[in-house]
Scaffold this motif. Structure first.
Motif, PDB file in Angstrom:
ATOM      1  N   GLY A  31       0.856  -1.336   0.010  1.00  0.00           N
ATOM      2  CA  GLY A  31      -0.016  -0.088   0.154  1.00  0.00           C
ATOM      3  C   GLY A  31       0.723   1.352  -0.094  1.00  0.00           C
ATOM      4  N   GLY A  32       2.209   1.278  -0.535  1.00  0.00           N
ATOM      5  CA  GLY A  32       2.705   2.562  -0.462  1.00  0.00           C
ATOM      6  C   GLY A  32       3.746   2.692   0.738  1.00  0.00           C
ATOM      7  N   VAL A  33       3.679   1.828   1.895  1.00  0.00           N
ATOM      8  CA  VAL A  33       4.242   2.066   3.109  1.00  0.00           C
ATOM      9  C   VAL A  33       5.565   1.329   3.281  1.00  0.00           C
ATOM     10  CG1 VAL A  33       4.123   1.669   5.713  1.00  0.00           C
ATOM     11  CG2 VAL A  33       2.124   2.049   4.254  1.00  0.00           C
ATOM     12  N   PRO A  34       6.724   2.054   3.401  1.00  0.00           N
ATOM     13  CA  PRO A  34       7.989   1.511   3.497  1.00  0.00           C
ATOM     14  C   PRO A  34       8.068   0.285   4.346  1.00  0.00           C
ATOM     15  CG  PRO A  34       7.907   3.981   3.564  1.00  0.00           C
ATOM     16  CD  PRO A  34       6.547   3.641   3.744  1.00  0.00           C
TER      17      PRO A  34
ATOM     18  N   VAL B 289       0.120  -2.015   8.602  1.00  0.00           N
ATOM     19  CA  VAL B 289       0.583  -0.669   8.695  1.00  0.00           C
ATOM     20  C   VAL B 289       0.042   0.261   7.842  1.00  0.00           C
ATOM     21  CG1 VAL B 289       2.762   0.912   8.989  1.00  0.00           C
ATOM     22  CG2 VAL B 289       2.631  -1.528  10.008  1.00  0.00           C
ATOM     23  N   GLY B 290      -0.848   1.517   8.240  1.00  0.00           N
ATOM     24  CA  GLY B 290      -1.427   2.147   7.283  1.00  0.00           C
ATOM     25  C   GLY B 290      -0.553   3.194   6.806  1.00  0.00           C
ATOM     26  N   GLU B 291      -0.932   3.741   5.619  1.00  0.00           N
ATOM     27  CA  GLU B 291      -0.216   4.817   5.136  1.00  0.00           C
ATOM     28  C   GLU B 291      -0.664   6.277   6.060  1.00  0.00           C
ATOM     29  OE1 GLU B 291       1.070   6.718   0.745  1.00  0.00           O
ATOM     30  OE2 GLU B 291      -0.769   5.900   1.225  1.00  0.00           O
ATOM     31  N   THR B 292      -1.626   5.985   6.717  1.00  0.00           N
ATOM     32  CA  THR B 292      -2.096   7.334   7.560  1.00  0.00           C
ATOM     33  C   THR B 292      -2.944   6.685   8.622  1.00  0.00           C
ATOM     34  OG1 THR B 292      -4.266   7.382   6.249  1.00  0.00           O
ATOM     35  CG2 THR B 292      -2.299   8.951   5.422  1.00  0.00           C
ATOM     36  N   PRO B 293      -3.007   7.248   9.601  1.00  0.00           N
ATOM     37  CA  PRO B 293      -3.899   6.702  10.761  1.00  0.00           C
ATOM     38  C   PRO B 293      -5.390   6.450  10.360  1.00  0.00           C
ATOM     39  CG  PRO B 293      -2.325   8.557  11.806  1.00  0.00           C
ATOM     40  CD  PRO B 293      -2.286   8.435  10.018  1.00  0.00           C
ATOM     41  N   GLY B 294      -5.834   7.379   9.215  1.00  0.00           N
ATOM     42  CA  GLY B 294      -7.186   7.094   9.093  1.00  0.00           C
ATOM     43  C   GLY B 294      -7.162   5.825   8.245  1.00  0.00           C
TER      44      GLY B 294
END
Length: 688
Positions: free
Chosen positions: A481-484, A613-618
């Motif tokens: 999802g684009g998360v390192p 692990v999401g890209e943002t908290p939302g």
């Protein structure tokens, strides 16, 4: 004078004809009888009027909205490889009608619209925006089927509690305007899985009460056009999962030369012999070809563009061409399992996903069969795909889990020429075993549509439809999802010795579980299982069986199986804990001491999992909400010091929590109350 008149019986104006004893004469009796008859007729007339103009009146039963807004058809293309984002979504609650087995939700995408069919009625939305265009619902009636052909849509309703009251209603598919209605008509072989029945060439197929003949009904006028009897003594299957399917020529990309160009396939049962599969031209009722089935029971039937698939109770799968020639076949005890094998037709190749004998769950085999020659061009192991669809020469596959250790569902984009695959996480979680709707996929207009069942709102549940588009590229791999990868914490670093000692798990063995998605491997463990070392308790109480501590018990939660990334017994890195949180709360087990600990007992089956692990908290919050929505039992835990926390299952043994962008699960076999204390320790560690 009045006395004389009474005695003489004069015929005065005020005279009456009464017999002795004040009984009415013959004329009075006639009047009474006529009055009674008139009253009875009035009551009957009122009952008829009430039945027709009140009980059966459209004005209060029907909620019907229409639209005059135009809508453009979508191109035959799905989203490109890479991250996916939600374009729009909607949830439809399960409608429990009087007809068992038809309480699901089904979808269809065509002509720039998404059709949602459920027991509550029809809702048609703009496929690009999700805005509702038109709808039709009937109070006191349940929708049990629907079909469409040539821009006409037909719905089938039965009255609640009186299944003999049947109704077909025809609509203009784009505006929702009602074209006709027909009482008493019965659709031919409605599928419980899709709620659809066969139609094509502007004609919908119906049957009689004995299911011994087919009728063609005009989708434009509702009038019968033709009648075709079934083979002698044979009957259409009723109440089967998917006994029929059809393809309209206007909806396909390969127009065939069989009369109207449409094809409907229906399975029929015949006494004292094997059933048959009939291919019928819906426009004329002519039987194009017939094939003998492998069993007497109803098979599952699916029609793709130019291919007819038949699955016999999961033990045999046959593929036929549009002219009836056999393309391929597969045999085995569980070729398809409980449902039709996922399949798609792309670039002249039939892609089939089947189970493999002797292989574990979640490891299936995908084969690409050339439709013309029947030759298998390539074959490879794949995850247990729940659904397939195709658009723009690409095949999209829905996997229930991105990997066994992670929370989101996944979407694979497959090249039908060689099986090359790219993977991306779906922004939702799913449990394919939930009832309400079979997992479903469709692609059009650069969007991918996915429908999955949810347990919430409980107890009936709902079905969630999500329209996905290509998302923005992140700084990390698209598979995550684009998360390192460096943003993922080490699951084995989230609990320290004091945390474990507090629940009597000071002596333990630790097992770390790692995972990969596509070509991306996470460098740190995503699961950590603690196996308590058995020590003879100092007290005189009889110790628990040390062997029992090595096998965690199964959870009642829908996602507990494999939800922590490990299958019970597959990995020796399970751990036990003993002890619970000190505060009086639902997680305090029986026999706990004043500090919440369980004296003399060891924690068992302890696993800490980093699920996402999401890209943002939302984004992480939506993923945890999606996990909560597919649980049969879920409760909020505001006492856990996290941004969000839920307790799953009948006990407090599984806690799912979110801290900023990280979603975790703390799973304890027993005592269950220890999960809350350890979840607080994990949350504090992540915040530090």
């Amino acid at each position: 004078m009045r006395q004389a008149g009474r005695q003489g019986g004069g015929a005065g104006v005020g005279g009456t004809r009464q017999r002795p004893g004040d009984r009415p004469g013959p004329a009075g009796g006639v009047r009474v009888a006529l009055g009674l008859v008139a009253g009875a007729l009035a009551v009957a007339l009122c009952a008829v009027l009430v039945e027709r103009f009140v009980l059966h009146a459209e004005w209060w039963q029907v909620r019907h909205t229409v639209t005059g807004k135009p809508v453009a058809p979508q191109s035959d293309v799905g989203p490109p490889p890479g991250p996916l984002a939600v374009s729009w979504e909607e949830t439809t609650r399960i409608h429990g009608g009087s007809a068992g087995g038809y309480d699901g939700v089904a979808y269809g995408v065509a002509r720039g619209q998404v059709v949602t069919a459920s027991g509550g009625g029809l809702a048609v939305r703009d496929a690009r925006t999700g805005a509702e265009r038109w709808s039709y619902r009937r109070t006191g009636w349940t929708l049990l089927g629907w079909t469409s052909t040539r821009s006409r849509l037909v719905a089938y309703f039965e009255r609640d509690g009186r299944r003999g009251d049947r109704l077909l209603v025809g609509f203009d598919e784009l505006s929702g305007a009602q074209l006709w209605r027909r009482d008493g008509e019965r659709p031919a072989a409605v599928s419980r899985a899709t709620l659809r029945w066969p139609a094509g060439a502007g004609v919908v197929l119906t049957t009689d009460g004995g299911r011994s003949a087919l009728y063609g009904v005009s989708a434009l006028t509702g009038k019968r056009l033709w009648r075709s009897p079934l083979p002698k003594a044979c009957r259409l299957f009723e109440g089967a999962a998917q006994p029929s399917d059809a393809l309209d020529a206007a909806a396909g990309t390969d127009a065939r030369a069989h009369g109207s160009g449409a094809l409907a396939a229906l399975a029929v049962g015949c006494p004292d012999q094997l059933g048959r599969l009939l291919a019928v031209d819906p426009g004329t009722g002519r039987v194009l070809w017939s094939r003998t089935l492998a069993l007497k029971e109803s098979p599952e039937v699916r029609v793709l563009d130019g291919v007819v698939l038949v699955s016999h109770r999961g033990s045999a799968l046959r593929a036929f061409a549009a002219d009836g020639d056999r393309i391929a076949g597969w045999d085995g005890d569980t070729v398809c399992g409980d449902r039709m094998c996922p399949a798609a037709l792309a670039d002249g190749r039939l892609l089939i996903v089947r189970h493999q004998d002797g292989k574990g769950a979640g490891t299936d085999r995908m084969e690409a069969v050339d439709v013309r020659s029947g030759r298998v061009e390539w074959s490879r192991d794949v995850p247990g795909y729940a659904a397939l669809t195709q658009a723009g020469g690409a095949v999209y596959a829905l996997r229930p889990r991105l990997s066994e250790q992670l929370l989101p569902a996944g979407v694979d984009i497959i090249d039908p020429r060689d099986g090359g695959t790219t993977t991306a996480p779906a922004p939702f979680a799913m449990d394919p075993d939930l009832t309400g709707a079979h997992p479903w996929l469709a692609a059009a207009g650069g969007l991918l549509y996915a429908a999955v069942a949810e347990a919430a709102p409980r107890p009936a549940g709902a079905v969630r439809l999500v329209a996905l588009r290509g998302g923005p590229e992140g700084t990390g791999p698209a598979e995550l999802g684009g998360v390192p990868v460096d943003d993922w914490p080490d699951a084995c670093a989230l609990l320290k010795k004091p945390d474990l000692a507090a629940v009597h798990a000071g002596g333990h063995d630790t097992g770390a579980g790692r995972t990969s998605v596509g070509t991306v491997t996470l460098p740190r463990p995503v699961t950590c299982t603690y196996e308590t070392k058995w020590e003879e308790p100092e007290s005189e109480e009889a110790p628990a069986d040390p062997k029992a501590s090595k096998t965690p018990s199964a959870k009642a939660s829908a996602t507990a199986k494999g939800g922590d990334g490990e299958k019970p017994g597959d990995d020796p890195d399970g751990e036990r804990k003993s002890g619970t949180e000190g505060s009086p709360s639902p997680d305090a087990g029986q026999g706990t001491g004043p500090d919440g600990a369980v004296p003399g007992s060891a924690v068992r089956g302890l696993t800490v999992s980093v699920r996402w692990v999401g890209e943002t908290p939302g984004a992480a919050a939506k993923m945890l909400d999606a996990l909560e929505a597919i649980q049969s039992q879920a409760r909020e835990r505001p006492d856990i010091h996290a941004d969000q926390a839920y307790e799953f299952g009948p006990t407090a043994g599984m806690i799912a929590l979110r801290v900023d962008r990280v979603v975790l699960v703390v799973d304890v076999d027993r005592p269950p109350g220890a999960a809350a204390r350890l979840a607080r320790a994990v949350a504090d560690r992540l915040r530090a």
